[in-house]
Write an enzyme that holds these catalytic residues in place. Structure first.
Site, PDB file in Angstrom:
ATOM      1  N   LYS A 118       0.835  -1.203   0.000  1.00  0.00           N
ATOM      2  CA  LYS A 118       0.000   0.000   0.000  1.00  0.00           C
ATOM      3  C   LYS A 118       0.876   1.260   0.000  1.00  0.00           C
ATOM      4  O   LYS A 118       0.523   2.272  -0.603  1.00  0.00           O
ATOM      5  CB  LYS A 118      -0.923  -0.003   1.212  1.00  0.00           C
ATOM      6  N   GLU A 202      -3.339   6.275   8.694  1.00  0.00           N
ATOM      7  CA  GLU A 202      -4.216   7.073   7.838  1.00  0.00           C
ATOM      8  C   GLU A 202      -5.269   7.709   8.721  1.00  0.00           C
ATOM      9  O   GLU A 202      -5.664   7.108   9.723  1.00  0.00           O
ATOM     10  CB  GLU A 202      -4.958   6.165   6.838  1.00  0.00           C
ATOM     11  N   HIS A 237     -14.452  -5.349   7.829  1.00  0.00           N
ATOM     12  CA  HIS A 237     -13.791  -4.650   6.723  1.00  0.00           C
ATOM     13  C   HIS A 237     -13.805  -5.468   5.443  1.00  0.00           C
ATOM     14  O   HIS A 237     -12.996  -5.252   4.553  1.00  0.00           O
ATOM     15  CB  HIS A 237     -12.331  -4.273   7.049  1.00  0.00           C
ATOM     16  N   ARG A 294      -5.860  -7.809  -9.979  1.00  0.00           N
ATOM     17  CA  ARG A 294      -6.444  -9.106 -10.347  1.00  0.00           C
ATOM     18  C   ARG A 294      -7.924  -8.906 -10.652  1.00  0.00           C
ATOM     19  O   ARG A 294      -8.455  -7.812 -10.509  1.00  0.00           O
ATOM     20  CB  ARG A 294      -6.333 -10.066  -9.166  1.00  0.00           C
TER      21      ARG A 294
HETATM   22  P1  ADP Z   1      -7.525  -4.554   2.701  1.00  0.00           P
HETATM   23  O1  ADP Z   1      -6.479  -4.547   1.621  1.00  0.00           O
HETATM   24  O2  ADP Z   1      -7.061  -5.211   3.959  1.00  0.00           O
HETATM   25  O3  ADP Z   1      -8.877  -5.046   2.229  1.00  0.00           O
HETATM   26  P2  ADP Z   1      -8.251  -1.733   2.307  1.00  0.00           P
HETATM   27  O4  ADP Z   1      -7.261  -0.637   2.346  1.00  0.00           O
HETATM   28  O5  ADP Z   1      -8.771  -2.147   0.960  1.00  0.00           O
HETATM   29  O6  ADP Z   1      -7.694  -3.007   3.103  1.00  0.00           O
HETATM   30  O7  ADP Z   1      -9.489  -1.345   3.200  1.00  0.00           O
HETATM   31  C1  ADP Z   1     -10.551  -2.243   3.481  1.00  0.00           C
HETATM   32  C2  ADP Z   1     -11.729  -1.506   4.113  1.00  0.00           C
HETATM   33  O8  ADP Z   1     -11.309  -0.853   5.327  1.00  0.00           O
HETATM   34  C3  ADP Z   1     -12.300  -0.375   3.263  1.00  0.00           C
HETATM   35  O9  ADP Z   1     -13.239  -0.857   2.340  1.00  0.00           O
HETATM   36  C4  ADP Z   1     -12.941   0.474   4.336  1.00  0.00           C
HETATM   37  O10 ADP Z   1     -14.141  -0.104   4.783  1.00  0.00           O
HETATM   38  C5  ADP Z   1     -11.949   0.398   5.479  1.00  0.00           C
HETATM   39  N1  ADP Z   1     -10.954   1.493   5.424  1.00  0.00           N
HETATM   40  C6  ADP Z   1      -9.742   1.469   4.837  1.00  0.00           C
HETATM   41  N2  ADP Z   1      -9.094   2.646   4.974  1.00  0.00           N
HETATM   42  C7  ADP Z   1      -9.914   3.461   5.673  1.00  0.00           C
HETATM   43  C8  ADP Z   1      -9.823   4.813   6.162  1.00  0.00           C
HETATM   44  N3  ADP Z   1      -8.734   5.565   5.976  1.00  0.00           N
HETATM   45  N4  ADP Z   1     -10.868   5.309   6.850  1.00  0.00           N
HETATM   46  C9  ADP Z   1     -11.984   4.551   7.072  1.00  0.00           C
HETATM   47  N5  ADP Z   1     -12.125   3.280   6.662  1.00  0.00           N
HETATM   48  C10 ADP Z   1     -11.111   2.718   5.975  1.00  0.00           C
END
Ligand code: ADP
Length: 499
Positions: A118, A202, A237, A294
């Site tokens: 990331k 973040e 999540h 993907r």
């Molecule tokens: P992963 O790769 O583990 O799936 P992501 O970065 O795609 O992680 O985030 C998954 C979920 O977590 C998002 O869809 C959202 O619901 C929550 N999320 C991620 N970053 C944030 C953020 N900065 N603030 C609020 N929710 C977040």
């Protein structure tokens, strides 16, 4: 240009079947791989040829890169489609496939590498004007400094694993006094899940919505986007309901997000199908989260609203063909909703509930697509993701797609395991979902373990009424009929009596 005549699908279950179906339509021969636990699986029976690659645990079978490549050699395969999960985002695997002289149906190892982290992804897109959530630009090495940054950003903040995926290694910190504890947990989770304990911070976007853009790029530098999918209904999540298009985007924001997604793809020289994920706040500001390199679980909703077969495009791209679709050719037509039918118990914190599918009858009919890998009587193996199926409905409008989804859920008959079907019906009927006013906190805000119990009591009395009716009419009770189905039967039965 290389022509793909034989594909090995390095995956299992619904996605292996979904890929093989398109391959077959294209006149391409299919090879399935399987573990000992999947000997009778549908993807194995569907394939032209199948090869057992090892014992049940995925580390000994579906993740065995060298064994899979050896199967390609022995069976004269041209290309490997990795699906999602397993080896799909493993840069080493895609490199090995190439070095062995086979085509990897996906992006270059370099793109996978950059977007697999990331933090590296954020760095790669820094030269483009992509909005990003405020946070630390690199992994945290100094806690005092991290706390100072968090205080500046303002709590709540989110600690995230750089190598993260599947919601693991992610911790919300509400206030500074929780910082150390959550930090320790995030680091140890990241270390055990990904072998890499680096985490970053973040700002936690409040009332966040998850909106992602599907992109396709060819090997000649052409990149297009296929609009958005909204995936805000999540538990832990992780997505459970997805739809396309999003109920809240304006054409202007859609356009801006689409252009940002194409820039993200361009930043890493992307080709193949990919997804750029954004988080959207309650003011409709959007921020880049990460890119998935993907095919996504939820890709069917995009296929339904655009009419594009994403797997077919992936195959053409892998063959080196230039994209035959231009951005202006694409239009959103209608609305699609997908629910993930997991063998999980929503009343018990969505814990997996694997077992045997004593009853398994799929819904059918106009506008209903079921991507699954099971038949009645089969067991759901404990070794893999407990997703039974994806149920997707399509209608002219969002309302119609939702109505079809409720109808399809009611037709779906599953017994033997708990599933997310009832929960998804709860979502479809909920005012917040219907009005489009929801965010990723839907489950926390509206769902309690007994949200479905009131309905079960109801269905029990329905069950008694229907069985009585059935006995009267047929003198023989029916078996293995799911309660929701019975509710429908009863309403029909009442109608009959009134005639
Ligand atoms: P992963 O790769 O583990 O799936 P992501 O970065 O795609 O992680 O985030 C998954 C979920 O977590 C998002 O869809 C959202 O619901 C929550 N999320 C991620 N970053 C944030 C953020 N900065 N603030 C609020 N929710 C977040």
């Amino acid at each position: 240009m290389p022509e793909i005549k034989k594909i090995l699908v390095a995956n299992r279950g619904e996605i292996a079947l979904r890929i093989m179906r398109t391959a077959r339509e294209m006149g391409i021969q299919t090879v399935a791989i399987f573990s000992e636990a999947d000997r009778n699986a549908l993807h194995v029976r569907y394939a032209d040829e199948a090869y057992c690659v090892g014992p049940a645990p995925s580390s000994e079978s579906y993740l065995k890169a060298d064994v899979i490549i050896e199967v390609c050699r022995q069976l004269n395969v041209d290309a490997i489609h990795p699906g999602y999960g397993f080896l799909s985002e493993n840069a080493n695997f895609s490199r090995m496939v190439r070095e062995a002289g086979f085509i990897f149906i996906g992006p270059s190892p370099e793109s996978i590498e950059v977007m697999g982290s990331k933090l590296a992804a954020k760095a790669a897109v820094a030269n483009y004007n992509i909005p990003m959530v405020p946070g630390t630009p690199s992994a945290i090495t100094d806690r005092a400094e991290a706390k100072a940054i968090s205080a500046k950003i303002g709590y709540p903040i989110l600690i995230k694993a750089s190598a993260g995926g599947g919601g693991k290694g992610m911790r919300v910190v509400e206030a500074e006094h929780d910082f150390d504890e959550q930090m320790d947990r995030a680091v140890s989770e990241a270390q055990s899940a990904f072998g890499d304990g680096s985490v970053f911070i973040e700002k936690y976007v409040t009332s966040p919505r998850h909106v992602e853009i599907q992109v396709l790029g060819d090997q000649h530098g052409n990149i297009i986007h296929l609009f958005e999918r909204e995936c805000s209904i999540q538990r832990r999540h992780q997505k459970v309901v997805e739809e396309a298009p999003s109920a809240i985007l304006t054409p202007e924001i859609r356009d801006a997000m689409g252009r940002a997604a194409v820039d993200v793809a361009r930043a890493c020289g992307y080709y193949g199908a990919g997804t750029v994920e954004f988080i959207v706040d309650d003011q409709l500001n959007f921020y880049f989260l990460e890119m998935n390199t993907r095919l996504q679980v939820e890709h069917p909703v995009t296929e339904l609203i655009t009419g594009v077969d994403l797997v077919k495009q992936m195959i053409y791209i892998a063959e080196g063909k230039p994209l035959a679709i231009e951005q202006d050719d694409l239009q959103i037509k209608g609305h699609a909703v997908e629910i993930r039918v997991y063998a999980e118990d929503p009343a018990n914190n969505f814990l997996p509930d694997v077992g045997t599918l004593d009853t398994y009858v799929r819904p059918q009919g106009n506008g209903v697509r079921v991507d699954d890998g099971f038949e009645q009587g089969m067991s759901i193996p404990i070794y893999y993701d407990p997703m039974i199926a994806k149920l997707i409905t399509y209608g002219d409008s969002r309302e119609e797609a939702i109505q079809k989804m409720i109808r399809a859920i009611d037709e779906y008959q599953i017994s033997g395991v708990q599933t997310t079907l009832g929960f998804c019906r709860f979502v479809m009927e909920h005012e917040a979902f219907r009005s489009g006013q929801f965010d990723t906190g839907f489950v926390a805000n509206y769902f309690t373990p007994d949200s479905l119990t009131a309905k079960s009591d109801q269905t029990e009395s329905d069950l008694a009424a229907v069985l009585a009716a059935w006995l009267l009419q047929n003198q023989k009770p029916t078996t293995n009929v799911a309660p929701v189905q019975l509710t429908q039967t009863r309403s029909k039965w009442k109608e009959n009596r009134l005639k």
